[in-house]
Design a protein around this motif. Structure first.
Motif: not given
Length: 152
Positions: A103-131
């Motif tokens: 989905f992130a690749d499609a955003v970039e191909r379509a002219g959007g801007e990717l600020l952070q590649v989806p990856e597993v996060t350790d952010d509080p409350g979201l630990e283990g989620e892909i963001i």
């Protein structure tokens, strides 16, 4: 049908549905500078489904879109002649995808801007989620998360 404004002056559209007795969030609308380009971005490139094109004479034109599940996304472009700021507005959409990297690749191909590649996060409350974080053509923020449906 009626319209109102919240304390921050955001437009609220209220629609009565006879079979529904409680309130629910049916859709969120975002202003877009180019309605057709935004429609192509979300529908043709990101896989949203167009439910309806709705011109509101003297106010705005809109496309109502649906992703897989969840609330609808309404793309709105004002036609009333008043100045509107469509760029980098303080809004964030949470978009869930079974394949967040694709989905992130499609955003970039379509002219959007990717600020952070989806990856597993350790952010509080979201630990283990892909963001991931991206912006659409007008700079509206999209938080891309791993969807849970179809994962079992």
């Amino acid at each position: 049908m009626g319209f109102g404004r919240d304390p921050d002056n955001n437009l609220i559209e209220m629609v009565g549905v006879p079979s529904v007795t409680d309130s629910f969030l049916a859709a969120v609308g975002i202003g877009v500078s180019d309605l057709e380009a935004a429609r192509a971005f979300y529908v043709d490139e990101l896989g949203f489904r167009q439910l309806m094109h709705l011109p509101i004479p003297g106010m705005y034109n809109e496309y109502i879109l649906q992703g897989y599940g969840g609330s609808a996304l309404v793309l709105m472009n004002w036609t009333n002649g008043a100045p509107h700021n469509y760029q980098d507005n303080p809004v964030k959409m949470e978009i869930r995808s079974i394949a967040p990297a694709a989905f992130a690749d499609a955003v970039e191909r379509a002219g959007g801007e990717l600020l952070q590649v989806p990856e597993v996060t350790d952010d509080p409350g979201l630990e283990g989620e892909i963001i991931g974080i991206a912006k659409d053509l007008d700079g509206s923020l999209m938080e891309i998360q791993q969807a849970r449906w179809g994962m079992d």
